[in-house]
Design an enzyme around this catalytic site. Structure first.
Site: not given
Ligand code: NAD
Length: 262
Positions: A40, A160, A164, A193, A195
């Protein structure tokens, strides 16, 4: 007895493992006896997950890595392989929403920040994992999204959504290219989701100028009437990472409670 008993002892690298979907997946891997390298950009988050895993008798290491930085990615993956002598699974998951703005107001710098984390980050982690995954085959799971694939109403999310969509194309290219090494590559496309992704979201006021209002009087979550939980996504990631999905490669799987069918 767990249906994932064959996974015990395998080594997984999880990017963005300190929070949300990555954290839940790291915990799910560990529960099945896998060793996890939690990467991370925020080291303290990764350390917390490592501690959680340690508290339940699992094995994990934390690694401070910005996935958009090639040398940090390479060093992080090497750290995992040096520690455990192998690598079997890559969960390329780190991502940000970045700046949400009308296209004409989005700066090149803002665009590039989203592209370098989400898309370059995916490319770099996959690229640097290949030499190790090649040795005995493995599984790569990439976190894409409904946005850019089945949904386009995320107003202001041009950057974004582009990342994706590109991740899914990249996943398919990689699945064919790496099949010869028995490396499977798949993508997950989550809907909303619960988060911490809001912390990596810079929604500008100007988005209001381009938003088209859409009204769902009975809510926009047909299945559970609420956003999904990271644990629900982790169940899918574990399946795709495991030998239980041994004939699945080159596929994107939606996990959105039918939200995008509305
Ligand atoms: P989150 O912010 O809870 O977790 C993401 C983690 O990635 C964080 O701990 C952050 O510090 C880390 N991060 C950010 N930039 C980084 C970098 N440059 N290098 C290393 N780590 C980095 O969010 P999440 O929702 O768990 O996101 C995870 C993935 O899920 C992402 O790719 C996001 O696009 C995707 N996603 C999320 C949702 C949603 O609704 N939460 C929906 C579709 C897709």
């Amino acid at each position: 007895m767990s249906i994932y008993q064959k996974e015990a002892g395998k080594v997984a690298v999880v990017t963005g493992g300190g929070s949300g979907i990555g954290r839940a997946s790291a915990l799910a891997f560990s529960k099945e006896g896998m060793k996890v390298c939690v990467m991370d950009i925020k080291e303290e988050r990764a350390e917390e997950v490592v501690q959680e895993i340690g508290n339940t008798g699992g094995e994990a290491i934390a690694c401070e890595v910005d996935v958009s930085d090639p040398s940090e990615v390479q060093r992080g993956i090497e750290k995992a392989v040096q520690k455990w002598g192998r690598m079997d699974v890559l969960f390329a998951n780190a991502g940000i929403n970045g700046t949400l703005a009308p296209i004409e107001k989005l700066s090149l710098e803002e665009w590039n920040t989203t592209i370098s984390t989400n898309l370059n980050g995916t490319f770099l982690t996959v690229k640097h994992a290949i030499p190790y995954l090649k040795k005995a085959g493995g599984s790569i799971v990439i976190t894409s999204s409904i946005n850019g694939n089945r949904a386009f109403h995320g107003f202001g999310m041009a950057a974004y959504s582009s990342t994706k969509a590109a991740q899914v194309a990249f996943m398919k290219m990689a699945a064919l290219e790496l099949a010869r090494y028995k490396i499977r590559v798949n993508a997950i496309c989550p809907g909303a989701i619960k988060t911490n992704i809001g912390q990596n979201t810079n929604a500008t006021e100007a988005v209001k100028e381009i938003a088209i209002p859409v009204d769902y009087p009975e809510g926009d979550q047909p299945l559970e009437h609420k956003p999904g939980e990271p644990k629900q996504v982790a169940d899918l990631v574990l399946f795709l990472a495991s030998e239980r999905s041994s004939h699945i490669s080159g596929t994107e799987i939606y996990i959105d409670g039918a939200e995008t069918l509305l």
